[in-house]
Design a protein around this motif. Structure first.
Motif, PDB file in Angstrom:
ATOM      1  N   PRO A 285       0.801  -1.226   0.000  1.00  0.00           N
ATOM      2  CA  PRO A 285       0.000   0.000   0.000  1.00  0.00           C
ATOM      3  C   PRO A 285       0.832   1.273   0.000  1.00  0.00           C
ATOM      4  CG  PRO A 285      -0.157  -1.127   2.120  1.00  0.00           C
ATOM      5  CD  PRO A 285       0.513  -2.066   1.178  1.00  0.00           C
ATOM      6  N   ILE A 286       1.990   1.253   0.627  1.00  0.00           N
ATOM      7  CA  ILE A 286       2.846   2.448   0.607  1.00  0.00           C
ATOM      8  C   ILE A 286       3.311   2.727  -0.821  1.00  0.00           C
ATOM      9  CG2 ILE A 286       5.110   3.338   1.291  1.00  0.00           C
ATOM     10  CD1 ILE A 286       4.687   1.979   4.010  1.00  0.00           C
ATOM     11  N   GLY A 287       3.680   1.667  -1.539  1.00  0.00           N
ATOM     12  CA  GLY A 287       4.083   1.839  -2.936  1.00  0.00           C
ATOM     13  C   GLY A 287       2.940   2.358  -3.796  1.00  0.00           C
ATOM     14  N   SER A 288       1.736   1.828  -3.563  1.00  0.00           N
ATOM     15  CA  SER A 288       0.570   2.285  -4.326  1.00  0.00           C
ATOM     16  C   SER A 288       0.251   3.734  -4.013  1.00  0.00           C
ATOM     17  CB  SER A 288      -0.644   1.402  -4.009  1.00  0.00           C
ATOM     18  OG  SER A 288      -0.422   0.076  -4.423  1.00  0.00           O
ATOM     19  N   ALA A 289       0.365   4.115  -2.746  1.00  0.00           N
ATOM     20  CA  ALA A 289       0.092   5.504  -2.358  1.00  0.00           C
ATOM     21  C   ALA A 289       1.107   6.453  -2.987  1.00  0.00           C
ATOM     22  CB  ALA A 289       0.120   5.636  -0.831  1.00  0.00           C
ATOM     23  N   ALA A 290       2.363   6.023  -3.026  1.00  0.00           N
ATOM     24  CA  ALA A 290       3.409   6.873  -3.612  1.00  0.00           C
ATOM     25  C   ALA A 290       3.202   7.062  -5.112  1.00  0.00           C
ATOM     26  CB  ALA A 290       4.785   6.268  -3.337  1.00  0.00           C
ATOM     27  N   SER A 291       2.665   6.046  -5.773  1.00  0.00           N
ATOM     28  CA  SER A 291       2.484   6.131  -7.229  1.00  0.00           C
ATOM     29  C   SER A 291       1.133   6.713  -7.625  1.00  0.00           C
ATOM     30  CB  SER A 291       2.646   4.741  -7.858  1.00  0.00           C
ATOM     31  OG  SER A 291       1.673   3.840  -7.369  1.00  0.00           O
ATOM     32  N   ALA A 292       0.220   6.874  -6.655  1.00  0.00           N
ATOM     33  CA  ALA A 292      -1.088   7.463  -6.975  1.00  0.00           C
ATOM     34  C   ALA A 292      -0.883   8.923  -7.354  1.00  0.00           C
ATOM     35  CB  ALA A 292      -2.031   7.350  -5.786  1.00  0.00           C
ATOM     36  N   PRO A 293      -1.349   9.350  -8.538  1.00  0.00           N
ATOM     37  CA  PRO A 293      -1.110  10.743  -8.965  1.00  0.00           C
ATOM     38  C   PRO A 293      -1.852  11.729  -8.087  1.00  0.00           C
ATOM     39  CG  PRO A 293      -2.612   9.631 -10.489  1.00  0.00           C
ATOM     40  CD  PRO A 293      -2.118   8.587  -9.540  1.00  0.00           C
ATOM     41  N   ALA A 294      -1.226  12.866  -7.878  1.00  0.00           N
ATOM     42  CA  ALA A 294      -1.878  13.944  -7.120  1.00  0.00           C
ATOM     43  C   ALA A 294      -2.968  14.578  -7.986  1.00  0.00           C
ATOM     44  CB  ALA A 294      -0.847  14.988  -6.706  1.00  0.00           C
ATOM     45  N   ILE A 295      -3.909  15.251  -7.329  1.00  0.00           N
ATOM     46  CA  ILE A 295      -4.933  16.005  -8.054  1.00  0.00           C
ATOM     47  C   ILE A 295      -4.295  17.287  -8.559  1.00  0.00           C
ATOM     48  CG2 ILE A 295      -7.171  17.159  -7.885  1.00  0.00           C
ATOM     49  CD1 ILE A 295      -7.814  15.297  -5.541  1.00  0.00           C
ATOM     50  N   GLU A 296      -4.400  17.529  -9.857  1.00  0.00           N
ATOM     51  CA  GLU A 296      -3.818  18.737 -10.419  1.00  0.00           C
ATOM     52  C   GLU A 296      -4.622  19.958  -9.981  1.00  0.00           C
ATOM     53  OE1 GLU A 296      -3.628  18.235 -14.598  1.00  0.00           O
ATOM     54  OE2 GLU A 296      -2.400  16.427 -14.497  1.00  0.00           O
ATOM     55  N   THR A 297      -3.951  21.114  -9.964  1.00  0.00           N
ATOM     56  CA  THR A 297      -4.649  22.359  -9.640  1.00  0.00           C
ATOM     57  C   THR A 297      -5.791  22.550 -10.624  1.00  0.00           C
ATOM     58  OG1 THR A 297      -2.611  23.318  -8.799  1.00  0.00           O
ATOM     59  CG2 THR A 297      -4.405  24.829  -9.345  1.00  0.00           C
ATOM     60  N   MET A 298      -6.999  22.774 -10.104  1.00  0.00           N
ATOM     61  CA  MET A 298      -8.182  22.739 -10.957  1.00  0.00           C
ATOM     62  C   MET A 298      -8.576  24.116 -11.471  1.00  0.00           C
ATOM     63  SD  MET A 298     -10.603  20.067  -8.956  1.00  0.00           S
ATOM     64  CE  MET A 298     -11.791  20.155 -10.285  1.00  0.00           C
ATOM     65  N   PHE A 299      -9.019  24.146 -12.726  1.00  0.00           N
ATOM     66  CA  PHE A 299      -9.669  25.320 -13.309  1.00  0.00           C
ATOM     67  C   PHE A 299      -8.838  26.594 -13.116  1.00  0.00           C
ATOM     68  CE2 PHE A 299     -12.873  22.322 -11.721  1.00  0.00           C
ATOM     69  CZ  PHE A 299     -13.396  21.918 -12.923  1.00  0.00           C
ATOM     70  N   HIS A 300      -7.528  26.479 -13.298  1.00  0.00           N
ATOM     71  CA  HIS A 300      -6.677  27.617 -13.001  1.00  0.00           C
ATOM     72  C   HIS A 300      -6.930  28.799 -13.928  1.00  0.00           C
ATOM     73  CE1 HIS A 300      -4.222  26.650 -16.507  1.00  0.00           C
ATOM     74  NE2 HIS A 300      -4.237  25.391 -16.108  1.00  0.00           N
ATOM     75  N   GLN A 301      -7.595  28.565 -15.083  1.00  0.00           N
ATOM     76  CA  GLN A 301      -7.838  29.678 -15.993  1.00  0.00           C
ATOM     77  C   GLN A 301      -9.133  30.408 -15.660  1.00  0.00           C
ATOM     78  OE1 GLN A 301      -9.014  26.855 -16.593  1.00  0.00           O
ATOM     79  NE2 GLN A 301     -10.644  26.822 -18.094  1.00  0.00           N
ATOM     80  N   PHE A 302      -9.878  29.918 -14.663  1.00  0.00           N
ATOM     81  CA  PHE A 302     -11.117  30.593 -14.282  1.00  0.00           C
ATOM     82  C   PHE A 302     -10.798  31.616 -13.195  1.00  0.00           C
ATOM     83  CE2 PHE A 302     -13.801  26.561 -15.294  1.00  0.00           C
ATOM     84  CZ  PHE A 302     -13.566  26.774 -16.647  1.00  0.00           C
ATOM     85  N   PRO A 303     -10.977  32.888 -13.480  1.00  0.00           N
ATOM     86  CA  PRO A 303     -10.685  33.902 -12.450  1.00  0.00           C
ATOM     87  C   PRO A 303     -11.543  33.668 -11.212  1.00  0.00           C
ATOM     88  CG  PRO A 303     -11.022  34.914 -14.604  1.00  0.00           C
ATOM     89  CD  PRO A 303     -11.421  33.474 -14.743  1.00  0.00           C
ATOM     90  N   GLY A 304     -10.921  33.778 -10.066  1.00  0.00           N
ATOM     91  CA  GLY A 304     -11.677  33.713  -8.830  1.00  0.00           C
ATOM     92  C   GLY A 304     -11.754  32.343  -8.191  1.00  0.00           C
ATOM     93  N   PHE A 305     -11.294  31.290  -8.894  1.00  0.00           N
ATOM     94  CA  PHE A 305     -11.391  29.977  -8.257  1.00  0.00           C
ATOM     95  C   PHE A 305     -10.200  29.734  -7.347  1.00  0.00           C
ATOM     96  CE2 PHE A 305     -10.437  25.381  -8.148  1.00  0.00           C
ATOM     97  CZ  PHE A 305     -11.476  25.040  -7.309  1.00  0.00           C
ATOM     98  N   GLN A 306     -10.492  29.262  -6.162  1.00  0.00           N
ATOM     99  CA  GLN A 306      -9.437  28.916  -5.218  1.00  0.00           C
ATOM    100  C   GLN A 306      -9.170  27.421  -5.314  1.00  0.00           C
ATOM    101  OE1 GLN A 306     -10.925  30.149  -1.383  1.00  0.00           O
ATOM    102  NE2 GLN A 306     -11.845  31.967  -2.247  1.00  0.00           N
ATOM    103  N   ALA A 307      -7.911  27.069  -5.392  1.00  0.00           N
ATOM    104  CA  ALA A 307      -7.548  25.655  -5.559  1.00  0.00           C
ATOM    105  C   ALA A 307      -7.375  24.954  -4.220  1.00  0.00           C
ATOM    106  CB  ALA A 307      -6.251  25.552  -6.364  1.00  0.00           C
ATOM    107  N   THR A 308      -7.925  25.552  -3.146  1.00  0.00           N
ATOM    108  CA  THR A 308      -7.670  25.038  -1.805  1.00  0.00           C
ATOM    109  C   THR A 308      -8.149  23.611  -1.625  1.00  0.00           C
ATOM    110  OG1 THR A 308      -8.113  27.292  -1.112  1.00  0.00           O
ATOM    111  CG2 THR A 308      -7.844  25.656   0.619  1.00  0.00           C
TER     112      THR A 308
END
Length: 424
Positions: free
Chosen positions: A343-366
């Motif tokens: 599971p540690i190996g699987s967790a390390a290889s699981a891709p992170a969520i990319e910053t979303m909708f960065h071209q939309f003014p006003g959206f916070q990626a929090t």
């Protein structure tokens, strides 16, 4: 958990369909404008040149319709000659300029919303990929079997005659604490996956609205494409008027889509409040900590086992069973520690969520950042520390039995036999 993942995959497919539909819409729009341009190129007028010989005067007239024979006869009777030519419409360039302006509006709208739809798809796909990796982690963590009590750990030995009850009491506590840590970790992974799914589901209604707007625009285009575009059916004024209407209508559609994007941003910003739940989940893992962890937060380390014994001697037969008991328990915890590698190996290889909708003014990626942070926290403070804790449990048990045997009154041969049991 799997329901949440399946929901994310369904939303991803909806986004894929939306991207495809915008591509189709752009193609239909381009074909529609091409048809209109072709019609403009074919629009002709009749050019009539009239020459009045007596006054040496010449005039030119452009007409959509031909002069009738009797109209030409009247001109001849008035003393003028007349010639007829079919020429390109003199206002052709004016119509093409209007078309180019509308083309820019249509292309701009197509480009923007193809991009927006594509970015939505990629963002949702990123969440689904992240969830896919952690669904595997969840299953792997759940497959780790943690005993809730020492009696549940298989052994062919026995603790009868053990003269260090404090050590056994502490070990029993350690087993219960490790079981609780495993249960909490598994639950927090499942909760994270559910929240991932809930986050992406906030887009559902808006994606439906986007699809409806695209459908309305497609229907509008279809009505224009279905018109009879034979050049003799159109005047230059009617073409210019229609081209202007198309630009106005597409601008209207674009305004509606922009409003919907603002609604998406508003929805996602509202979802940022879920970051508080993310912090709560981190705190649940942090509260697993015990003083034995020496200030480290997360999955607890086992407490050291006391070496204090009660008075008396143990029979060699009791010592053999006690050694086997510890040997089996040491193996159990050592194997569990090794099992954490998957599971540690699987967790390390699981891709992170990319910053979303960065071209939309006003959206916070929090929210996306918060979920990534939670995933990292689970990996570092739960899974990796769980691996270390189970390894430490095996080491403490090994140290305890060896120290215990050193204090027993047994001969060299018996000591070697017990030592061999532990070393095998």
């Amino acid at each position: 958990m799997n329901d949440a993942y399946n929901a994310a995959k369904a939303i991803e497919q909806t986004c894929n369909d939306l991207v495809d539909s915008y591509g189709t819409l752009a193609e239909i729009g381009a074909n529609m404008l091409s048809t209109i341009k072709s019609t403009i190129g074919q629009l002709k007028q009749y050019k009539y040149t009239m020459y009045y010989g007596r006054s040496n005067y010449e005039s030119v007239e452009y007409r959509d319709d031909r002069y009738a024979w009797w109209e030409r006869a009247l001109i001849y009777m008035g003393g003028a000659s007349i010639t007829e030519e079919v020429v390109d419409h003199p206002r052709r360039q004016e119509a093409l300029n209007h078309l180019a302006q509308t083309q820019g509006i249509v292309d701009g709208a197509d480009e923007k919303f193809e991009f927006d739809a594509g970015h939505m798809r990629d963002s949702v796909k990123s969440i689904a990929s992240h969830m896919g990796g952690w669904v595997s982690v969840s299953g792997q963590v759940s497959s780790l079997v943690f005993a809730s009590r020492t009696s549940q750990i298989p052994t062919s030995g026995d603790a009868d005659g053990w003269r260090s009850p404090t050590a056994m009491s502490t070990y029993e506590d350690n087993v219960g604490i490790q079981h609780e840590a495993h249960e909490t970790t598994a639950q927090q992974i499942e909760t994270m996956l559910t929240r991932d799914g809930e986050f992406v589901e906030t887009l559902g209604d808006h994606l439906t609205a986007f699809a409806e707007l695209q459908g309305d625009q497609n229907e509008y285009y279809a009505g224009i494409v279905g018109m009879d575009w034979l050049p003799d059916k159109w005047s230059i004024e009617s073409v210019i008027q229609l081209v202007g209407q198309i630009g106005t209508k597409v601008t209207e559609f674009q305004g509606l889509q922009v409003d919907e994007i603002k609604a998406v941003v508003s929805t996602l910003n509202a979802a940022v409040s879920a970051i508080l739940q993310t912090e709560q989940q981190k705190n649940v893992i942090n509260r697993l900590s015990q003083p034995s962890g020496q200030g480290e937060v997360g999955w607890p380390d086992p407490a050291p086992l006391s070496g204090k014994k009660s008075e008396g001697l143990s029979s060699f037969n009791d010592l053999k069973f006690q050694t086997q008991y510890f040997k089996d328990h040491i193996t159990h915890w050592s194997d569990l520690s090794d099992d954490f590698a998957t599971p540690i190996g699987s967790a390390a290889s699981a891709p992170a969520i990319e910053t979303m909708f960065h071209q939309f003014p006003g959206f916070q990626a929090t929210t996306a950042s918060g979920l990534n942070s939670l995933a990292d926290h689970i990996e570092d403070k739960a899974l990796k520390r769980g691996q270390n804790a189970t390894s430490a449990m095996a080491e403490k048990l090994d140290l305890t039995i060896r120290n215990y045997l050193e204090g027993e009154n047994i001969n060299t041969q018996q000591a070697a036999e017990l030592q061999k049991m532990l070393d095998e």
